[in-house]
Design a protein around this motif. Structure first.
Motif, PDB file in Angstrom:
ATOM      1  N   SER A  58      -4.056  12.085   4.324  1.00 23.43           N
ATOM      2  CA  SER A  58      -4.760  11.004   4.858  1.00 23.43           C
ATOM      3  C   SER A  58      -5.115  11.160   6.218  1.00 23.43           C
ATOM      4  CB  SER A  58      -4.716   9.536   4.457  1.00 23.43           C
ATOM      5  OG  SER A  58      -5.737   9.026   4.146  1.00 23.43           O
ATOM      6  N   ALA A  72       0.232  12.204   0.583  1.00 23.87           N
ATOM      7  CA  ALA A  72      -0.709  11.739   0.653  1.00 23.87           C
ATOM      8  C   ALA A  72      -1.251  11.014   2.065  1.00 23.87           C
ATOM      9  CB  ALA A  72      -0.741  10.261  -0.709  1.00 23.87           C
ATOM     10  N   VAL A  73      -0.572  10.334   2.142  1.00 24.66           N
ATOM     11  CA  VAL A  73      -0.885   9.734   3.861  1.00 24.66           C
ATOM     12  C   VAL A  73      -0.852  10.523   5.048  1.00 24.66           C
ATOM     13  CG1 VAL A  73      -0.005   8.421   5.391  1.00 24.66           C
ATOM     14  CG2 VAL A  73       0.613   7.265   2.920  1.00 24.66           C
ATOM     15  N   GLN A  95       2.515   2.537  -3.357  1.00 20.82           N
ATOM     16  CA  GLN A  95       1.416   3.292  -4.075  1.00 20.82           C
ATOM     17  C   GLN A  95       1.422   4.005  -4.027  1.00 20.82           C
ATOM     18  OE1 GLN A  95      -2.099  -0.347  -4.831  1.00 20.82           O
ATOM     19  NE2 GLN A  95      -0.075  -1.278  -5.381  1.00 20.82           N
ATOM     20  N   THR A  96       1.891   4.908  -3.027  1.00 19.42           N
ATOM     21  CA  THR A  96       0.865   5.865  -2.710  1.00 19.42           C
ATOM     22  C   THR A  96       2.399   6.781  -1.994  1.00 19.42           C
ATOM     23  OG1 THR A  96      -0.228   7.415  -0.988  1.00 19.42           O
ATOM     24  CG2 THR A  96       1.105   5.539  -0.014  1.00 19.42           C
ATOM     25  N   SER A  97       2.204   8.105  -1.548  1.00 18.52           N
ATOM     26  CA  SER A  97       3.350   9.265  -1.210  1.00 18.52           C
ATOM     27  C   SER A  97       2.727   9.529   0.309  1.00 18.52           C
ATOM     28  CB  SER A  97       3.705  10.349  -2.571  1.00 18.52           C
ATOM     29  OG  SER A  97       2.132  10.950  -1.324  1.00 18.52           O
ATOM     30  N   ARG A 125       0.898  -1.171  -0.142  1.00 15.01           N
ATOM     31  CA  ARG A 125      -0.001  -0.039   0.079  1.00 15.01           C
ATOM     32  C   ARG A 125       0.497   1.177   0.093  1.00 15.01           C
ATOM     33  NH1 ARG A 125      -3.952   1.805   4.844  1.00 15.01           N
ATOM     34  NH2 ARG A 125      -4.957   4.181   3.745  1.00 15.01           N
ATOM     35  N   ILE A 126       2.099   1.157   0.500  1.00 19.02           N
ATOM     36  CA  ILE A 126       2.552   2.017   0.904  1.00 19.02           C
ATOM     37  C   ILE A 126       3.676   2.780  -0.333  1.00 19.02           C
ATOM     38  CG2 ILE A 126       4.823   3.440   1.675  1.00 19.02           C
ATOM     39  CD1 ILE A 126       4.279   1.871   4.780  1.00 19.02           C
TER      40      ILE A 126
END
Length: 236
Positions: A57, A53-54, A48-50, A45-46
């Motif tokens: 969120s 973004a985390v 695929q994101t930045s 999951r990490i």
């Protein structure tokens, strides 16, 4: 905001280890074993994101309200059940098993592991994700056990560890209450004054009630403990 979010997640982790210091060591090692698979579950999951973004969120007002509502409910139950268990233990009454979930780790503990893993991925871009995951899978349980044992070493008396855990409980509870406020707070300076640094200013303002509540609770707990000792001596 990032600073305040990190402080609340760190407080949640520390409180979880304070609770484990009150239990037999087998629960400490069981919790450490449950921390091992978390980095592997978060890795895909990490990747695929930045970090932005985390962070967005986790620090969004709506998401924070949901998370903090869950934390407030859990910690209020822990306080009520924990104080009730303490009263039963002091009086020699049988302990009620339904109150034992008061010792469960904070619901923010997995979120803290996720956030830490994301920050490590961004701090060491030249290192493979899998290497960081393996390091964190070993460091999380080791750090949890080390912190719990350090608390046992610093607070050898059970009552001192209970007081220590209750202080950490209040810090996390107040942080969870005010974190959504900090996410949407806007400090408006007076005319002619420079704008304050928002995260530091909000953190400083929220630290005041936390410190005051800790002082009041410490005085109240010490008073109750001394009164209990006096009653024991008078009865004997």
């Amino acid at each position: 905001m990032t600073l305040f979010l990190s402080a609340v997640l760190a407080a949640a982790a520390f409180l979880s280890f304070c609770k484990l210091a009150l239990l037999p060591r087998r629960w400490e090692f069981l919790t450490a074993a449950l921390l091992i698979p978390l980095p592997f579950l978060f890795e895909e999951r990490i990747a695929q994101t930045s970090l932005a973004a985390v962070t967005a969120s986790l620090s969004g007002a709506a998401r924070l309200e949901n998370w903090c509502a869950l934390v407030v409910i859990q910690e209020l139950f822990s306080l009520i059940a924990g104080i009730s268990l303490l009263a039963e233990y002091e009086s020699g009454e049988p302990l009620k098993r339904w109150k034992f979930p008061a010792f469960l780790p904070s619901a923010l503990l997995p979120a803290g592991a996720l956030y830490l893993q994301m920050r490590l991925f961004n701090e060491f871009p030249g290192m493979e994700f899998r290497h960081i995951t393996w390091i964190l899978a070993a460091a999380l349980p080791a750090g949890g056990i080390a912190t719990t044992e350090l608390i046992r070493l610093m607070r050898r008396d059970r009552e001192a560890r209970i007081l220590f855990a209750l202080h950490a409980e209040w810090v996390l509870l107040l942080g969870a209450v005010f974190l959504p406020v900090a996410a949407t707070a806007r400090l408006i300076p007076a005319a002619g004054e420079e704008t304050l640094s928002e995260p530091l200013a909000v953190f400083g303002l929220l630290a005041v009630p936390v410190l005051l509540s800790m002082i009041v609770f410490a005085i109240w707990f010490n008073y109750k403990r001394k009164k209990c000792h006096v009653n024991r001596h008078s009865n004997s």
